[in-house]
Design a protein around this motif. Structure first.
Motif, short mmCIF file in Angstrom:
data_model
loop_
_atom_site.label_atom_id
_atom_site.label_comp_id
_atom_site.label_asym_id
_atom_site.label_seq_id
_atom_site.Cartn_x
_atom_site.Cartn_y
_atom_site.Cartn_z
N UNK A 171 -5.67 -1.50 -1.76
CA UNK A 171 -4.57 -1.61 -2.73
C UNK A 171 -3.53 -0.51 -2.55
N UNK A 172 -3.39 -0.04 -1.30
CA UNK A 172 -2.42 1.02 -1.02
C UNK A 172 -1.74 0.75 0.32
N UNK A 173 -0.42 0.97 0.32
CA UNK A 173 0.35 0.87 1.55
C UNK A 173 1.44 1.92 1.54
N UNK A 174 1.64 2.58 2.68
CA UNK A 174 2.74 3.52 2.84
C UNK A 174 3.66 3.01 3.94
N UNK A 175 4.94 3.26 3.78
CA UNK A 175 5.88 2.86 4.82
C UNK A 175 7.01 3.87 4.90
N UNK A 176 7.61 3.97 6.07
CA UNK A 176 8.75 4.84 6.32
C UNK A 176 10.01 4.00 6.18
N UNK A 177 10.99 4.50 5.45
CA UNK A 177 12.19 3.70 5.22
C UNK A 177 13.00 3.49 6.50
N UNK A 178 12.73 4.28 7.52
CA UNK A 178 13.44 4.10 8.78
C UNK A 178 12.71 3.16 9.74
N UNK A 179 11.56 2.66 9.32
CA UNK A 179 10.81 1.71 10.13
C UNK A 179 11.55 0.37 10.15
N UNK A 180 11.88 -0.12 11.32
CA UNK A 180 12.61 -1.38 11.43
C UNK A 180 11.81 -2.56 10.90
N UNK A 181 10.49 -2.41 10.83
CA UNK A 181 9.63 -3.48 10.34
C UNK A 181 9.23 -3.30 8.88
N UNK A 182 9.87 -2.36 8.18
CA UNK A 182 9.48 -2.06 6.80
C UNK A 182 9.55 -3.30 5.92
N UNK A 183 10.61 -4.06 6.03
CA UNK A 183 10.77 -5.26 5.19
C UNK A 183 9.61 -6.22 5.39
#
Length: 210
Positions: A171-183
Motif C-alpha cells: 500500500x505504498x508507492x514512491x515516485x520522482x516527479x522527473x520520471x518520464x513514466x511517473x504518470x
C-alpha cells in the motif's frame, strides 16, 4: 470494490500541486493543504489546515481522517507558520492510525531531487528563509534549515523514513516527479486513468513544482 483513498506523504515543493491537479482531472475529490470554501458540506472544517484537522481528530478519537470522509485524496498535509508547525507525514503513530482505521488507504510519496527542492524552498515566498528555520519540525529542529544543504539533508532523511516504515508493503508507492513514466506508474498503482499530467504552480513567485 472498495473505495479508493489516497494519502500523500510528501513534503512541500515536491510536486504536490501537480498530483492534486492530475487526480482532480481523474475525478477524485482532493483535499490539498487547506479546506477551501465550498469543498466540504461540513461547517466545522472549511478554511482549516489539513494538518490541524488531522491532529485534532487523531487525539480526539484516534482516527486522523474522521472528518475528511468526503475526500478521496489527502495531499500536502503540512502547515508551518508562526503559530503552528504540523507535519503528519513524519509521524509514524499518526500514519499507523490512518492505516488501522482505513486499511484500504494507499500511501504515495511524491519525491523531487533534494538539492532542487531545497533551492525551490529558498525561493518560495518566505518558506525556506524564515518559516522552516524558525519552526520546530521533526528532523529539522528550530534554528536548522537555514541553508540549502541542511534542507536537502532533511528531505533525504524523510524519503528514507518513508521507505523504511513502508518497506515491503503493497500500500505504498514512491515516485520522482522527473520520471518520464511517473504518470503511468501512478495510474497503475492507483488503478485509475490519469487523463492529465504536467507541471502545476509554475510562475507563482518562482518557476518550480510544488
Amino acid at each position: 470494490m472498495s473505495r479508493l483513498r489516497v494519502v500523500n506523504l510528501a513534503l512541500p515543493k515536491t510536486g504536490t500541486t501537480t498530483l492534486t491537479d492530475a487526480l482532480r482531472h481523474a475525478g477524485l475529490s482532493v483535499a490539498d493543504w487547506r479546506i477551501r470554501p465550498g469543498q466540504s458540506t461540513r461547517d466545522d472544517i472549511p478554511r482549516m489546515h489539513l494538518g490541524k484537522i488531522i491532529y485534532e481528530d487523531y487525539f480526539a478519537s484516534g482516527d486522523p481522517l474522521a472528518r475528511l470522509d468526503e475526500f478521496d485524496v489527502i495531499n500536502e498535509m503540512s502547515a508551518v507558520r508562526e503559530d503552528r508547525s504540523l507535519w503528519p507525514q513524519t509521524d509514524w503513530g499518526l500514519l499507523s492510525a490512518i492505516r488501522n482505521h482505513h486499511p484500504q488507504v494507499k500511501f504515495i510519496l511524491t519525491m523531487r531531487d533534494p538539492a532542487k527542492t531545497a533551492n525551490s524552498m529558498m525561493r518560495w515566498n518566505n518558506l525556506g528563509k524564515r518559516r522552516l528555520p524558525n519552526a520546530d519540525i521533526p528532523g529539522l529542529p528550530r534554528g536548522f534549515g537555514r541553508t540549502e544543504d541542511e534542507l536537502a539533508r532533511w528531505l533525504t532523511a524523510h524519503y528514507a523514513f518513508c521507505h523504511h516504515v513502508f518497506d515491503g508493503q503493497g500500500n505504498f508507492m514512491a515516485y520522482d516527479i522527473e520520471d518520464e513514466d511517473a504518470q503511468d506508474k501512478i495510474s497503475a498503482y492507483l488503478g485509475i486513468d490519469l487523463p492529465w499530467w504536467g507541471q502545476s504552480n509554475v510562475g507563482k513567485t518562482e518557476a518550480g513544482a510544488t
